[in-house]
Design a protein around this motif. Structure first.
Motif, PDB file in Angstrom:
ATOM      1  N   GLU A 227      23.642  16.806 -28.375  1.00 40.47           N
ATOM      2  CA  GLU A 227      24.794  17.447 -29.012  1.00 40.47           C
ATOM      3  C   GLU A 227      24.589  17.573 -30.520  1.00 40.47           C
ATOM      4  O   GLU A 227      25.031  18.550 -31.136  1.00 40.47           O
ATOM      5  CB  GLU A 227      26.067  16.667 -28.688  1.00 40.47           C
ATOM      6  CG  GLU A 227      26.481  16.811 -27.227  1.00 40.47           C
ATOM      7  CD  GLU A 227      27.764  16.067 -26.897  1.00 40.47           C
ATOM      8  OE1 GLU A 227      28.122  15.133 -27.653  1.00 40.47           O
ATOM      9  OE2 GLU A 227      28.402  16.418 -25.892  1.00 40.47           O
ATOM     10  N   ALA A 228      23.907  16.599 -31.132  1.00 41.09           N
ATOM     11  CA  ALA A 228      23.600  16.695 -32.559  1.00 41.09           C
ATOM     12  C   ALA A 228      22.645  17.858 -32.821  1.00 41.09           C
ATOM     13  O   ALA A 228      22.777  18.582 -33.818  1.00 41.09           O
ATOM     14  CB  ALA A 228      22.998  15.380 -33.052  1.00 41.09           C
ATOM     15  N   LEU A 229      21.705  18.047 -31.919  1.00 43.06           N
ATOM     16  CA  LEU A 229      20.759  19.157 -32.048  1.00 43.06           C
ATOM     17  C   LEU A 229      21.469  20.498 -31.856  1.00 43.06           C
ATOM     18  O   LEU A 229      21.183  21.477 -32.548  1.00 43.06           O
ATOM     19  CB  LEU A 229      19.647  18.985 -31.007  1.00 43.06           C
ATOM     20  CG  LEU A 229      18.321  19.714 -31.231  1.00 43.06           C
ATOM     21  CD1 LEU A 229      17.712  19.344 -32.571  1.00 43.06           C
ATOM     22  CD2 LEU A 229      17.359  19.380 -30.101  1.00 43.06           C
ATOM     23  N   LEU A 230      22.428  20.531 -30.939  1.00 40.77           N
ATOM     24  CA  LEU A 230      23.233  21.738 -30.722  1.00 40.77           C
ATOM     25  C   LEU A 230      24.030  22.085 -31.978  1.00 40.77           C
ATOM     26  O   LEU A 230      24.037  23.233 -32.428  1.00 40.77           O
ATOM     27  CB  LEU A 230      24.181  21.522 -29.539  1.00 40.77           C
ATOM     28  CG  LEU A 230      25.167  22.645 -29.239  1.00 40.77           C
ATOM     29  CD1 LEU A 230      24.434  23.868 -28.699  1.00 40.77           C
ATOM     30  CD2 LEU A 230      26.229  22.172 -28.240  1.00 40.77           C
ATOM     31  N   ALA A 231      24.680  21.073 -32.556  1.00 39.94           N
ATOM     32  CA  ALA A 231      25.488  21.297 -33.754  1.00 39.94           C
ATOM     33  C   ALA A 231      24.636  21.745 -34.930  1.00 39.94           C
ATOM     34  O   ALA A 231      25.092  22.513 -35.786  1.00 39.94           O
ATOM     35  CB  ALA A 231      26.249  20.018 -34.114  1.00 39.94           C
TER      36      ALA A 231
END
Length: 257
Positions: A38-42
């Protein structure tokens, strides 16, 4: 002391740039490093080449990156639970290197062990060895990119001559994994089914980023209980015991059945 603890998932993945290759742990939805994903998505990173047993589901795990069109290529052994994965592959939007599951596990382990390639019987006599498996489709449904022919040799291992196919090891720029516990030196302990592809993915990444439910001080973990030594791990992020854990399919039996 080498302190590998990072303050947040966002900080830990900040240098994963467009076009990077990733090895990602998890089997189905078990052991997915969801906080790092999710951090990579953001962050907005795109054109990723991802090696993982599967691609999560449409709204969880690697599926969230896929839905956002952040993944260029998947190297996987299973597609079935993700409709968007299937759609992107068949429409030519996504490249897929479909790999037998045991072979994929060994390719990751070999990469992390410094072994360039190995011979296996798995895939002999099939398109895995003979080539021609679709890796990318053209918009008209024809095969734009097909798998290559692989080297096949005969060895006698004491049970008579048998054919073996050569498989190259996998290494990636980064690896993302989930563990139950880890210490500041990067030693990791996995919980039950989450000890699936996570240790192997961790080994294959040149920089391994681990999310752990509990971070402890060096010396707290029993050395005999450690599943992956810290030599393979470069960054550790504590995500807490309450991090969401999805179940892919829940099957229950009626009482007395």
């Amino acid at each position: 002391m080498i302190d590998k603890h990072w303050a947040s998932a966002a900080d830990a993945v900040a240098d994963i740039s467009d076009g990077s290759s990733l090895a990602v742990g998890g089997f189905g939805l078990s052991g997915n490093p969801i906080a790092l994903i999710e951090a990579l998505l953001a962050q907005g990173t795109k054109d990723l080449s991802v090696v993982s047993n599967n691609c999560g589901v449409d709204d969880w795990g690697l599926g969230v990156l896929l839905a956002a069109r952040r993944i260029r290529k998947m190297t996987s052994s299973y597609v079935g639970e993700n409709r968007e994965f299937e759609r992107q592959f068949l429409s030519g939007e996504l490249e897929l290197e479909l790999t037998p599951q045991g072979t994929l596990a060994e390719k990751l382990r070999a990469g992390g062990s410094g072994i360039a390639a190995f011979f296996t019987q798995t895939g002999v006599g099939t398109q895995v060895a003979e080539g021609g498996l679709p890796r990318r489709y053209a918009p008209d449904g024809s095969i734009a990119v097909a798998s290559p022919v692989k080297d096949v040799r005969t060895f006698d291992n004491g049970q008579g001559p048998r054919e073996y196919v050569l498989e190259e090891a996998i290494t990636t720029d980064f690896s993302l994994v989930h563990a139950l516990a880890g210490d500041r030196h990067g030693n990791l302990v996995f919980n039950k089914a989450a000890r699936n592809f996570n240790p192997l993915a961790a080994m294959a990444g040149r920089i391994c980023i681990a999310q752990v439910e509990e971070l402890v001080e060096p010396g707290v973990l029993d050395p005999d209980r450690i599943h992956l030594p810290g030599v393979f791990v470069h960054r550790v992020v504590e995500v807490g015991r309450d991090i969401p854990k999805r179940i892919e399919r829940r099957t229950v039996a009626t009482e007395g059945s």
